[in-house]
Design a protein around this motif. Structure first.
Motif, PDB file in Angstrom:
ATOM      1  N   ALA A  82       0.830  -1.206   0.000  1.00 25.12           N
ATOM      2  CA  ALA A  82       0.000   0.000   0.000  1.00 25.12           C
ATOM      3  C   ALA A  82       0.864   1.257   0.000  1.00 25.12           C
ATOM      4  O   ALA A  82       0.577   2.214  -0.730  1.00 25.12           O
ATOM      5  N   ALA A  83       1.924   1.252   0.795  1.00 26.60           N
ATOM      6  CA  ALA A  83       2.818   2.419   0.836  1.00 26.60           C
ATOM      7  C   ALA A  83       3.463   2.648  -0.521  1.00 26.60           C
ATOM      8  O   ALA A  83       3.607   3.789  -0.969  1.00 26.60           O
ATOM      9  N   CYS A  84       3.835   1.568  -1.185  1.00 27.09           N
ATOM     10  CA  CYS A  84       4.473   1.686  -2.498  1.00 27.09           C
ATOM     11  C   CYS A  84       3.523   2.222  -3.562  1.00 27.09           C
ATOM     12  O   CYS A  84       3.971   2.774  -4.569  1.00 27.09           O
ATOM     13  N   ALA A  85       2.213   2.084  -3.353  1.00 28.61           N
ATOM     14  CA  ALA A  85       1.240   2.617  -4.310  1.00 28.61           C
ATOM     15  C   ALA A  85       1.310   4.138  -4.394  1.00 28.61           C
ATOM     16  O   ALA A  85       0.792   4.730  -5.342  1.00 28.61           O
ATOM     17  N   LEU A  86       1.947   4.776  -3.419  1.00 32.00           N
ATOM     18  CA  LEU A  86       2.101   6.229  -3.436  1.00 32.00           C
ATOM     19  C   LEU A  86       3.319   6.688  -4.243  1.00 32.00           C
ATOM     20  O   LEU A  86       3.438   7.873  -4.552  1.00 32.00           O
ATOM     21  N   LEU A  87       4.217   5.774  -4.571  1.00 35.65           N
ATOM     22  CA  LEU A  87       5.464   6.182  -5.230  1.00 35.65           C
ATOM     23  C   LEU A  87       5.304   6.508  -6.719  1.00 35.65           C
ATOM     24  O   LEU A  87       5.730   7.578  -7.143  1.00 35.65           O
ATOM     25  N   PRO A  88       4.730   5.631  -7.547  1.00 37.19           N
ATOM     26  CA  PRO A  88       4.601   5.997  -8.963  1.00 37.19           C
ATOM     27  C   PRO A  88       3.431   6.950  -9.159  1.00 37.19           C
ATOM     28  O   PRO A  88       2.567   7.067  -8.275  1.00 37.19           O
ATOM     29  N   PRO A  89       3.368   7.609 -10.298  1.00 32.83           N
ATOM     30  CA  PRO A  89       2.178   8.408 -10.597  1.00 32.83           C
ATOM     31  C   PRO A  89       0.943   7.505 -10.535  1.00 32.83           C
ATOM     32  O   PRO A  89       1.030   6.316 -10.873  1.00 32.83           O
ATOM     33  N   PRO A  90      -0.197   8.015 -10.096  1.00 34.21           N
ATOM     34  CA  PRO A  90      -1.395   7.178  -9.947  1.00 34.21           C
ATOM     35  C   PRO A  90      -1.748   6.370 -11.193  1.00 34.21           C
ATOM     36  O   PRO A  90      -2.226   5.240 -11.091  1.00 34.21           O
ATOM     37  N   GLY A  91      -1.486   6.895 -12.355  1.00 28.60           N
ATOM     38  CA  GLY A  91      -1.767   6.164 -13.584  1.00 28.60           C
ATOM     39  C   GLY A  91      -0.841   4.982 -13.824  1.00 28.60           C
ATOM     40  O   GLY A  91      -1.114   4.140 -14.674  1.00 28.60           O
ATOM     41  N   SER A  92       0.248   4.899 -13.083  1.00 25.98           N
ATOM     42  CA  SER A  92       1.214   3.805 -13.246  1.00 25.98           C
ATOM     43  C   SER A  92       1.125   2.754 -12.149  1.00 25.98           C
ATOM     44  O   SER A  92       1.931   1.826 -12.129  1.00 25.98           O
ATOM     45  N   VAL A  93       0.173   2.899 -11.235  1.00 22.61           N
ATOM     46  CA  VAL A  93       0.060   1.939 -10.126  1.00 22.61           C
ATOM     47  C   VAL A  93      -0.283   0.552 -10.660  1.00 22.61           C
ATOM     48  O   VAL A  93       0.258  -0.453 -10.188  1.00 22.61           O
ATOM     49  N   ALA A  94      -1.148   0.468 -11.654  1.00 24.77           N
ATOM     50  CA  ALA A  94      -1.489  -0.839 -12.227  1.00 24.77           C
ATOM     51  C   ALA A  94      -0.253  -1.495 -12.842  1.00 24.77           C
ATOM     52  O   ALA A  94      -0.044  -2.705 -12.681  1.00 24.77           O
ATOM     53  N   ASP A  95       0.578  -0.701 -13.532  1.00 21.94           N
ATOM     54  CA  ASP A  95       1.826  -1.234 -14.091  1.00 21.94           C
ATOM     55  C   ASP A  95       2.730  -1.759 -12.981  1.00 21.94           C
ATOM     56  O   ASP A  95       3.370  -2.798 -13.127  1.00 21.94           O
ATOM     57  N   LEU A  97       1.771  -2.925 -10.061  1.00 22.71           N
ATOM     58  CA  LEU A  97       1.199  -4.164  -9.532  1.00 22.71           C
ATOM     59  C   LEU A  97       1.483  -5.347 -10.462  1.00 22.71           C
ATOM     60  O   LEU A  97       1.754  -6.461  -9.987  1.00 22.71           O
ATOM     61  N   VAL A  98       1.448  -5.109 -11.758  1.00 22.62           N
ATOM     62  CA  VAL A  98       1.791  -6.167 -12.713  1.00 22.62           C
ATOM     63  C   VAL A  98       3.262  -6.549 -12.569  1.00 22.62           C
ATOM     64  O   VAL A  98       3.612  -7.741 -12.555  1.00 22.62           O
ATOM     65  N   ALA A  99       4.139  -5.552 -12.439  1.00 21.00           N
ATOM     66  CA  ALA A  99       5.569  -5.831 -12.268  1.00 21.00           C
ATOM     67  C   ALA A  99       5.811  -6.618 -10.977  1.00 21.00           C
ATOM     68  O   ALA A  99       6.635  -7.543 -10.947  1.00 21.00           O
ATOM     69  N   ILE A 100       5.091  -6.278  -9.911  1.00 20.52           N
ATOM     70  CA  ILE A 100       5.222  -7.014  -8.644  1.00 20.52           C
ATOM     71  C   ILE A 100       4.741  -8.447  -8.815  1.00 20.52           C
ATOM     72  O   ILE A 100       5.376  -9.392  -8.327  1.00 20.52           O
ATOM     73  N   ALA A 101       3.629  -8.628  -9.508  1.00 18.98           N
ATOM     74  CA  ALA A 101       3.102  -9.981  -9.737  1.00 18.98           C
ATOM     75  C   ALA A 101       4.087 -10.815 -10.545  1.00 18.98           C
ATOM     76  O   ALA A 101       4.298 -12.002 -10.251  1.00 18.98           O
ATOM     77  N   LEU A 102       4.704 -10.214 -11.560  1.00 20.55           N
ATOM     78  CA  LEU A 102       5.694 -10.937 -12.362  1.00 20.55           C
ATOM     79  C   LEU A 102       6.924 -11.287 -11.529  1.00 20.55           C
ATOM     80  O   LEU A 102       7.455 -12.401 -11.627  1.00 20.55           O
ATOM     81  N   ALA A 103       7.372 -10.349 -10.708  1.00 17.78           N
ATOM     82  CA  ALA A 103       8.515 -10.628  -9.828  1.00 17.78           C
ATOM     83  C   ALA A 103       8.151 -11.725  -8.828  1.00 17.78           C
ATOM     84  O   ALA A 103       8.969 -12.600  -8.524  1.00 17.78           O
ATOM     85  N   ALA A 152       9.640  -9.609  -3.882  1.00 19.41           N
ATOM     86  CA  ALA A 152       8.901  -9.357  -5.123  1.00 19.41           C
ATOM     87  C   ALA A 152       8.389  -7.921  -5.169  1.00 19.41           C
ATOM     88  O   ALA A 152       8.435  -7.270  -6.220  1.00 19.41           O
ATOM     89  N   ILE A 153       7.915  -7.419  -4.039  1.00 19.83           N
ATOM     90  CA  ILE A 153       7.441  -6.034  -3.986  1.00 19.83           C
ATOM     91  C   ILE A 153       8.590  -5.094  -4.307  1.00 19.83           C
ATOM     92  O   ILE A 153       8.457  -4.175  -5.129  1.00 19.83           O
ATOM     93  N   CYS A 154       9.733  -5.336  -3.691  1.00 19.38           N
ATOM     94  CA  CYS A 154      10.919  -4.503  -3.947  1.00 19.38           C
ATOM     95  C   CYS A 154      11.278  -4.531  -5.430  1.00 19.38           C
ATOM     96  O   CYS A 154      11.456  -3.481  -6.051  1.00 19.38           O
ATOM     97  N   GLY A 155      11.363  -5.722  -5.997  1.00 21.24           N
ATOM     98  CA  GLY A 155      11.748  -5.830  -7.398  1.00 21.24           C
ATOM     99  C   GLY A 155      10.770  -5.159  -8.347  1.00 21.24           C
ATOM    100  O   GLY A 155      11.157  -4.414  -9.244  1.00 21.24           O
ATOM    101  N   GLY A 156       9.481  -5.376  -8.134  1.00 23.24           N
ATOM    102  CA  GLY A 156       8.472  -4.784  -9.006  1.00 23.24           C
ATOM    103  C   GLY A 156       8.438  -3.276  -8.920  1.00 23.24           C
ATOM    104  O   GLY A 156       8.308  -2.581  -9.939  1.00 23.24           O
ATOM    105  N   LEU A 158      10.907  -1.264  -7.907  1.00 21.82           N
ATOM    106  CA  LEU A 158      12.151  -0.695  -8.476  1.00 21.82           C
ATOM    107  C   LEU A 158      12.119  -0.735 -10.003  1.00 21.82           C
ATOM    108  O   LEU A 158      12.570   0.214 -10.651  1.00 21.82           O
ATOM    109  N   LEU A 159      11.574  -1.793 -10.576  1.00 19.40           N
ATOM    110  CA  LEU A 159      11.440  -1.844 -12.042  1.00 19.40           C
ATOM    111  C   LEU A 159      10.504  -0.746 -12.537  1.00 19.40           C
ATOM    112  O   LEU A 159      10.763  -0.122 -13.572  1.00 19.40           O
ATOM    113  N   THR A 160       9.429  -0.513 -11.814  1.00 15.29           N
ATOM    114  CA  THR A 160       8.470   0.522 -12.212  1.00 15.29           C
ATOM    115  C   THR A 160       9.093   1.908 -12.107  1.00 15.29           C
ATOM    116  O   THR A 160       8.922   2.739 -13.011  1.00 15.29           O
ATOM    117  N   LEU A 161       9.794   2.165 -11.030  1.00 13.63           N
ATOM    118  CA  LEU A 161      10.397   3.494 -10.847  1.00 13.63           C
ATOM    119  C   LEU A 161      11.525   3.744 -11.831  1.00 13.63           C
ATOM    120  O   LEU A 161      11.755   4.889 -12.233  1.00 13.63           O
TER     121      LEU A 161
END
Length: 163
Positions: A82-95, A97-103, A152-156, A158-161
């Motif tokens: 949830a805290a990480c959902a604040l880091l990317p722009p709101p439009g990139s949160v879905a991306d 979450l996908v990166a986290i799921a893949l990781a 996985a959260i860390c990896g996803g 960091l890939l998004t950022l």
């Protein structure tokens, strides 16, 4: 220097610390998600999309809390996600979450590769932290223990950022 340039290295350090702590102890200290959330709040406020960022935070937390309720995720993972959902722009949160799921899928494949094999011998007791962590992981693999999803959260994230 943009606000993201200032926040990204601090967030990366916090996420790596969370991943390492999750690997070693299967917990994520509350201070880490709190710090990541503060960084994200400052970033969203500076970029002018605080309301959308808070909405993303609440939605991600709500869905992750349901996963926690059904023992799919740990409490530390819920807070960190949830805290990480604040880091990317709101439009990139879905991306994100996908990166986290893949990781998480890649992490799962690594763990599954060891579960069906002849049990790894547990190494002798060691003094160094990396050796003790490895010994604990081998023990967890033999028992079929939970994944350190903080990795996985860390990896996803960091890939998004980075993208």
């Amino acid at each position: 220097m943009s606000m993201m340039d200032a926040v990204a290295p601090l967030a990366a350090i916090a996420l790596i610390a969370a991943a390492l702590h999750d690997m070693v102890a299967r917990t994520i200290p509350n201070a880490i998600p709190a710090f990541v959330a503060l960084l994200g709040l400052a970033l969203r406020a500076a970029e002018g999309d605080l309301a959308w960022g808070l909405l993303a935070f609440v939605l991600v937390f709500a869905v992750a809390a349901i996963a926690w309720r059904y023992h799919v995720m740990g409490g530390g993972d819920v807070k960190l996600l949830a805290a990480c959902a604040l880091l990317p722009p709101p439009g990139s949160v879905a991306d994100m979450l996908v990166a986290i799921a893949l990781a998480g899928g890649a992490l799962s494949l690594v763990y599954l590769a060891f579960r069906g094999r002849r049990p790894l011998p547990i190494p002798p007791r060691a003094v160094s932290l990396p050796a003790r962590a490895f010994r604990a992981e081998v023990w967890r693999l033999r028992r079929g223990g939970p994944l350190p999803y903080g990795v996985a959260i860390c990896g996803g994230v960091l890939l998004t950022l980075a993208g």
